[in-house]
Design a protein around this motif. Structure first.
Motif, PDB file in Angstrom:
ATOM      1  N   SER A 133      -7.778   3.365  -0.925  1.00 19.39           N
ATOM      2  CA  SER A 133      -6.423   3.816  -1.232  1.00 19.39           C
ATOM      3  C   SER A 133      -5.428   3.056  -0.363  1.00 19.39           C
ATOM      4  O   SER A 133      -5.618   2.939   0.852  1.00 19.39           O
ATOM      5  N   ARG A 156      -9.272   6.437   7.794  1.00 15.88           N
ATOM      6  CA  ARG A 156      -7.865   6.067   7.619  1.00 15.88           C
ATOM      7  C   ARG A 156      -7.494   4.970   8.606  1.00 15.88           C
ATOM      8  O   ARG A 156      -8.070   4.877   9.693  1.00 15.88           O
ATOM      9  N   GLU A 209       1.923   8.057  -0.441  1.00 13.14           N
ATOM     10  CA  GLU A 209       0.879   8.553   0.458  1.00 13.14           C
ATOM     11  C   GLU A 209       1.292   8.203   1.884  1.00 13.14           C
ATOM     12  O   GLU A 209       0.998   7.114   2.396  1.00 13.14           O
ATOM     13  N   ASP A 247      -0.874   4.259  -3.903  1.00 10.28           N
ATOM     14  CA  ASP A 247      -0.023   5.443  -3.807  1.00 10.28           C
ATOM     15  C   ASP A 247       1.086   5.156  -2.804  1.00 10.28           C
ATOM     16  O   ASP A 247       0.880   5.206  -1.588  1.00 10.28           O
ATOM     17  N   GLN A 266       5.406  13.610   2.370  1.00  4.13           N
ATOM     18  CA  GLN A 266       4.033  13.823   2.819  1.00  4.13           C
ATOM     19  C   GLN A 266       3.408  15.023   2.126  1.00  4.13           C
ATOM     20  O   GLN A 266       2.207  15.044   1.869  1.00  4.13           O
ATOM     21  N   LYS A 304       4.138  15.796  -0.846  1.00  5.13           N
ATOM     22  CA  LYS A 304       4.143  15.409  -2.269  1.00  5.13           C
ATOM     23  C   LYS A 304       4.880  16.453  -3.123  1.00  5.13           C
ATOM     24  O   LYS A 304       4.459  16.781  -4.237  1.00  5.13           O
ATOM     25  N   TYR A 343       2.090   5.964  -8.210  1.00  6.32           N
ATOM     26  CA  TYR A 343       0.685   6.002  -7.803  1.00  6.32           C
ATOM     27  C   TYR A 343      -0.180   5.705  -9.025  1.00  6.32           C
ATOM     28  O   TYR A 343       0.221   5.940 -10.171  1.00  6.32           O
ATOM     29  N   ARG A 396       0.982  10.390   4.687  1.00  9.28           N
ATOM     30  CA  ARG A 396       0.462  11.326   5.692  1.00  9.28           C
ATOM     31  C   ARG A 396      -0.123  10.534   6.857  1.00  9.28           C
ATOM     32  O   ARG A 396      -1.308  10.217   6.884  1.00  9.28           O
ATOM     33  N   GLY A 416      -1.231   2.202   0.658  1.00 12.48           N
ATOM     34  CA  GLY A 416       0.171   2.584   0.653  1.00 12.48           C
ATOM     35  C   GLY A 416       0.928   1.734   1.662  1.00 12.48           C
ATOM     36  O   GLY A 416       0.355   0.850   2.315  1.00 12.48           O
TER      37      GLY A 416
END
Length: 385
Positions: free
Chosen positions: A160, A289, A264, A261, A189, A191, A220, A266, A162
């Motif tokens: 993923s 992450r 995204e 995304d 964050q 959404k 996204y 966070r 961003g």
């Protein structure tokens, strides 16, 4: 409550799981070593201001604080190792003006769990690269992250992508103050698209910025999202660079499943640009992450471009391959003094030798051989089951 009960979201790790964790940790650190990443071991406890709790509200809420009985100053139990590694690069390794590739593996402590199934004592493992702002550094780290997940038995994760730089570019161009930007980022964050729309409408911004902020949570999906973003979002240099970087990442990992995304967001407050994470169908949240956090070292005296990733190895116990217990060699307590040299030679060779203090029961758990005196010499013979 029993006096030996552990706090909520804190648990012991028993032998079979501990073997899995240590085996995986050894393999991961070996992987990082052959890619040029050197191991560092920051302390579990530091002065709280060194843990950057003053600049990151989310990190501050996670940090457990105590008073140092020696200095009277406030100490913090680290909730994230990345700021500590940034301190090491900026301060202790400041003599090196080139690249620093650093890795780590150790426990962190959280005042609150990240989720209902999360522990408050993650085993954080990761790698960081300091001194290079190019996208090729991020590609190297994403590759290393995916190789790490392969070692812990996660096959074909979804990558993923961003870029928080897009949000920051819009916020600056729209003239949002720090409080407005922070409030809007929090909604992004979460959404909460309707709340985002309501928020930007009440600020009476120019229509192009209203449209851009409202569109961001909708951007996204597959790689086609990048072309859509070029059409919808304002033509700002920072946004063009961010989209180009995301396109380069997609090209570098074309054989992987990729999800884009742009909302995204966070992340910890210290992230500044590209964001990446790995997901699996059988896991409710990100397995790992990472992202770019240029300039974090300025709080320790040296601002440098930086990128890295981390994950909670303890959280992945369910993915880890089983590790069999080392089969042992039984030695009777009565024979041990005479067999001392042979026992030490076997242990030096990596064998597990267990002294049997209860030979009358004729059983030692985990042993498949025994050391006995036969034919005027010490011999290993199969243990009768």
């Amino acid at each position: 409550m029993q006096s030996w009960q552990l706090p909520e979201y804190i648990a012991d790790i028993l032998p079979s799981a501990a073997r899995q964790l240590e085996s995986a940790k050894e393999q991961l650190l070996a992987l990082y070593r052959v890619h040029g990443y050197e191991l560092v071991c920051p302390p579990l406890l530091e002065y709280s201001q060194s843990l950057l709790t003053r600049i990151d509200e989310g990190l501050s809420l996670k940090t457990i604080r105590v008073v140092d009985q020696l200095s009277g100053r406030q100490l913090g139990l680290r909730a994230d190792i990345t700021p500590q590694v940034a301190r090491i690069d900026a301060h202790l390794l400041s003599a090196n003006s080139g690249l620093n590739r650093l890795c780590y593996a150790g426990p962190v402590l959280h005042a609150r769990p990240d989720g209902f199934l999360s522990t408050r004592e993650p085993l954080q493992i990761g790698a960081e690269l300091y001194g290079h702002a190019g996208i090729d550094a991020d590609i190297e780290l994403i590759d290393l992250m995916l190789k790490s997940l392969a070692i812990v038995n996660v096959s074909a994760p979804t990558l993923s992508l961003g870029h928080i730089g897009i949000f920051y570019a819009l916020a600056e161009a729209a003239g949002l103050d720090d409080q407005q930007a922070a409030s809007l980022l929090q909604l992004m964050q979460a959404k909460d698209a309707s709340a985002v729309e309501k928020c930007v409408l009440q600020w009476q911004l120019s229509q192009q910025w209203i449209d851009a902020f409202i569109a961001l949570p909708t951007l996204y999906g597959t790689q086609e999202v990048l072309q859509t973003a070029r059409t919808i979002l304002p033509d700002l240099p920072e946004i063009s660079i961010a989209l180009q970087q995301l396109q380069q990442i997609c090209a570098a990992f074309a054989s992987n499943s990729i999800f884009i995304d742009l909302s995204e967001l966070r992340v910890d407050n210290y992230h500044t640009g590209l964001l990446f994470a790995a997901y699996s169908e059988d896991w409710p949240d990100a397995l790992a992450r990472g992202g770019r956090y240029d300039g974090l070292g300025k709080y320790f005296g040296r601002s440098r471009p930086a990128s890295g990733f981390s994950f909670d190895l303890r959280d992945l116990i369910g993915h880890l391959p089983p590790v069999e217990k080392l089969r042992g060699i039984k030695v009777s307590v009565h024979d041990a003094p005479a067999a001392k040299n042979e026992i030490e030679q076997l242990r030096s060779a990596g064998e597990c030798v267990i002294i049997d203090y209860t030979p009358e029961c004729n059983e030692v758990k985990g042993c498949d051989r025994q050391l006995v005196w036969q034919n005027q010499q010490w011999q290993l013979i199969p243990l009768e089951q």
